[in-house]
Design a protein around this motif. Structure first.
Motif, PDB file in Angstrom:
ATOM      1  N   GLY A 197       0.970  -1.067   0.180  1.00  0.00           N
ATOM      2  CA  GLY A 197       0.100   0.183  -0.114  1.00  0.00           C
ATOM      3  C   GLY A 197       0.854   1.282   0.119  1.00  0.00           C
ATOM      4  O   GLY A 197       1.922   1.229   0.608  1.00  0.00           O
ATOM      5  N   ARG A 206       1.770   4.516   1.353  1.00  0.00           N
ATOM      6  CA  ARG A 206       1.099   5.619   2.723  1.00  0.00           C
ATOM      7  C   ARG A 206       0.835   6.925   1.995  1.00  0.00           C
ATOM      8  O   ARG A 206       1.471   7.403   1.293  1.00  0.00           O
ATOM      9  CB  ARG A 206       2.411   5.604   3.644  1.00  0.00           C
ATOM     10  CG  ARG A 206       2.439   4.006   4.151  1.00  0.00           C
ATOM     11  CD  ARG A 206       3.855   4.068   4.925  1.00  0.00           C
ATOM     12  NE  ARG A 206       3.587   4.813   6.145  1.00  0.00           N
ATOM     13  CZ  ARG A 206       2.825   4.253   7.318  1.00  0.00           C
ATOM     14  NH1 ARG A 206       2.209   3.315   7.281  1.00  0.00           N
ATOM     15  NH2 ARG A 206       2.665   5.182   8.203  1.00  0.00           N
ATOM     16  N   THR A 256       0.694  10.306   6.360  1.00  0.00           N
ATOM     17  CA  THR A 256       1.233   9.678   7.507  1.00  0.00           C
ATOM     18  C   THR A 256       2.141  10.411   7.910  1.00  0.00           C
ATOM     19  O   THR A 256       3.148  10.894   6.960  1.00  0.00           O
ATOM     20  CB  THR A 256       1.474   8.286   7.404  1.00  0.00           C
ATOM     21  OG1 THR A 256       2.185   8.234   6.213  1.00  0.00           O
ATOM     22  CG2 THR A 256       0.193   7.427   6.860  1.00  0.00           C
ATOM     23  N   PRO A 284       1.217  -3.928   4.567  1.00  0.00           N
ATOM     24  CA  PRO A 284      -0.020  -3.554   5.366  1.00  0.00           C
ATOM     25  C   PRO A 284       0.583  -3.754   6.790  1.00  0.00           C
ATOM     26  O   PRO A 284       1.259  -5.025   6.970  1.00  0.00           O
ATOM     27  CB  PRO A 284      -1.153  -4.666   5.085  1.00  0.00           C
ATOM     28  CG  PRO A 284      -0.865  -4.838   3.826  1.00  0.00           C
ATOM     29  CD  PRO A 284       0.770  -4.899   3.436  1.00  0.00           C
ATOM     30  N   GLY A 334       1.261  -2.249  11.177  1.00  0.00           N
ATOM     31  CA  GLY A 334       0.899  -1.541  12.522  1.00  0.00           C
ATOM     32  C   GLY A 334       1.878  -1.889  13.526  1.00  0.00           C
ATOM     33  O   GLY A 334       2.865  -2.586  13.526  1.00  0.00           O
ATOM     34  N   GLU A 388      -4.958  -5.447  12.643  1.00  0.00           N
ATOM     35  CA  GLU A 388      -4.417  -4.547  11.648  1.00  0.00           C
ATOM     36  C   GLU A 388      -4.714  -5.101  10.228  1.00  0.00           C
ATOM     37  O   GLU A 388      -5.198  -4.295   9.402  1.00  0.00           O
ATOM     38  CB  GLU A 388      -2.877  -4.602  11.343  1.00  0.00           C
ATOM     39  CG  GLU A 388      -2.354  -3.754  12.830  1.00  0.00           C
ATOM     40  CD  GLU A 388      -2.511  -2.267  12.794  1.00  0.00           C
ATOM     41  OE1 GLU A 388      -2.735  -1.577  11.616  1.00  0.00           O
ATOM     42  OE2 GLU A 388      -2.179  -1.871  13.679  1.00  0.00           O
ATOM     43  N   GLU A 404      -8.398  -3.833  10.102  1.00  0.00           N
ATOM     44  CA  GLU A 404      -8.487  -2.319   9.923  1.00  0.00           C
ATOM     45  C   GLU A 404      -8.282  -1.798   8.387  1.00  0.00           C
ATOM     46  O   GLU A 404      -8.620  -0.737   8.029  1.00  0.00           O
ATOM     47  CB  GLU A 404      -7.470  -1.695  11.065  1.00  0.00           C
ATOM     48  CG  GLU A 404      -8.119  -1.854  12.395  1.00  0.00           C
ATOM     49  CD  GLU A 404      -7.252  -1.293  13.485  1.00  0.00           C
ATOM     50  OE1 GLU A 404      -7.749  -1.328  14.699  1.00  0.00           O
ATOM     51  OE2 GLU A 404      -5.938  -0.518  13.207  1.00  0.00           O
ATOM     52  N   GLU A 405      -6.906  -2.420   7.944  1.00  0.00           N
ATOM     53  CA  GLU A 405      -6.402  -1.944   6.626  1.00  0.00           C
ATOM     54  C   GLU A 405      -6.794  -2.483   5.371  1.00  0.00           C
ATOM     55  O   GLU A 405      -7.031  -1.701   4.476  1.00  0.00           O
ATOM     56  CB  GLU A 405      -4.861  -2.122   6.766  1.00  0.00           C
ATOM     57  CG  GLU A 405      -4.223  -1.427   7.942  1.00  0.00           C
ATOM     58  CD  GLU A 405      -2.634  -1.190   7.776  1.00  0.00           C
ATOM     59  OE1 GLU A 405      -2.144  -1.198   6.911  1.00  0.00           O
ATOM     60  OE2 GLU A 405      -2.137  -0.660   8.663  1.00  0.00           O
ATOM     61  N   ASN A 437      -9.097  -1.394   0.099  1.00  0.00           N
ATOM     62  CA  ASN A 437      -8.441  -0.398   1.037  1.00  0.00           C
ATOM     63  C   ASN A 437      -9.272  -0.024   1.976  1.00  0.00           C
ATOM     64  O   ASN A 437     -10.139   1.045   1.788  1.00  0.00           O
ATOM     65  CB  ASN A 437      -7.922   0.897   0.002  1.00  0.00           C
ATOM     66  CG  ASN A 437      -7.147   1.961   0.655  1.00  0.00           C
ATOM     67  OD1 ASN A 437      -6.966   1.863   1.962  1.00  0.00           O
ATOM     68  ND2 ASN A 437      -6.803   2.804  -0.019  1.00  0.00           N
ATOM     69  N   GLU A 471      -8.681   2.069   4.713  1.00  0.00           N
ATOM     70  CA  GLU A 471      -8.286   3.209   5.290  1.00  0.00           C
ATOM     71  C   GLU A 471      -7.724   4.059   4.178  1.00  0.00           C
ATOM     72  O   GLU A 471      -6.543   4.386   4.261  1.00  0.00           O
ATOM     73  CB  GLU A 471      -6.893   2.801   6.237  1.00  0.00           C
ATOM     74  CG  GLU A 471      -7.369   2.110   7.665  1.00  0.00           C
ATOM     75  CD  GLU A 471      -6.570   2.197   8.468  1.00  0.00           C
ATOM     76  OE1 GLU A 471      -6.740   1.963   9.693  1.00  0.00           O
ATOM     77  OE2 GLU A 471      -5.388   1.912   8.132  1.00  0.00           O
ATOM     78  N   LYS A 502      -5.300   6.859   4.896  1.00  0.00           N
ATOM     79  CA  LYS A 502      -3.812   6.738   5.334  1.00  0.00           C
ATOM     80  C   LYS A 502      -3.277   5.803   4.303  1.00  0.00           C
ATOM     81  O   LYS A 502      -2.209   5.782   4.391  1.00  0.00           O
ATOM     82  CB  LYS A 502      -3.774   5.665   6.443  1.00  0.00           C
ATOM     83  CG  LYS A 502      -4.435   6.361   7.694  1.00  0.00           C
ATOM     84  CD  LYS A 502      -3.905   5.363   8.860  1.00  0.00           C
ATOM     85  CE  LYS A 502      -4.496   5.843  10.299  1.00  0.00           C
ATOM     86  NZ  LYS A 502      -4.674   4.854  11.234  1.00  0.00           N
ATOM     87  N   CYS A 503      -3.899   5.465   3.076  1.00  0.00           N
ATOM     88  CA  CYS A 503      -3.414   4.805   2.197  1.00  0.00           C
ATOM     89  C   CYS A 503      -4.046   5.003   0.922  1.00  0.00           C
ATOM     90  O   CYS A 503      -5.390   4.997   0.578  1.00  0.00           O
ATOM     91  CB  CYS A 503      -3.683   3.233   2.352  1.00  0.00           C
ATOM     92  SG  CYS A 503      -3.118   2.080   0.960  1.00  0.00           S
TER      93      CYS A 503
END
Length: 159
Positions: free
Chosen positions: A35, A37, A40, A50, A52, A67, A70-71, A114, A116, A119-120
């Motif tokens: 991904g 970023r 960030t 991916p 965290g 993670e 979430e991601e 995706n 997030e 953030k990505c």
């Protein structure tokens, strides 16, 4: 001396505090999911797995499954994670010692997406032998070690 009994430890010799990072290695034939970023504080604009950090009270496997959800919006059972590489990383930016753990899932539920976008800004599978030049350097190192079958490496430490 009991390693858990620090009453006899000389002042200033505390055990090192490690930051623990968890990274998901999703492979599809000879490609890996990265991904890019976005917005960030760390590695903005760079491609990365991916990933965290462990949160207080979490186990390592739970950190990775959290993670992933979430991601990427995928569910992974903790028992379906295989630790494929451990990287002891001395971060040149802040001088902190970091333990980076890389996991491959045997299986997962859901469709990778995706989850997030704040953030990505992109998800893409890249050939392992053709990673973009703007990939986080320790990610490139770790993927190379994983490809060679090495399970442990270090980066950033004086030779």
């Amino acid at each position: 001396m009991n390693p858990l009994d620090d009453t006899r430890r000389p002042a200033g010799t505390e055990p090192p505090a490690l930051v623990v990072g968890v990274h998901l290695v999703l492979l599809d034939e000879n490609t890996v999911l990265l991904g890019r970023r976005h917005n960030t504080a760390y590695a903005n604009g760079l491609w990365h797995l991916p990933a965290g950090h462990m949160e207080p009270g979490e186990t390592v496997p739970r950190s990775m499954t959290r993670e992933a959800e979430e991601e990427l919006g995928i569910l992974i059972a903790e028992t379906d994670l295989a630790l494929v590489h451990t990287l002891h990383h001395l971060d040149a930016d802040d001088g902190r010692s970091r333990l980076q753990l890389f996991f491959r899932p045997a299986r997962y539920d859901g469709r990778v997406r995706n989850a997030e976008p704040h953030k990505c800004d992109a998800l893409r599978y890249w050939p392992l032998d053709g990673l973009p030049s703007n990939t986080v350097p320790y990610t490139v190192h770790a993927l190379g070690e994983i490809t060679r079958g090495a399970t442990l490496s270090t980066v950033g430490w004086p030779a």
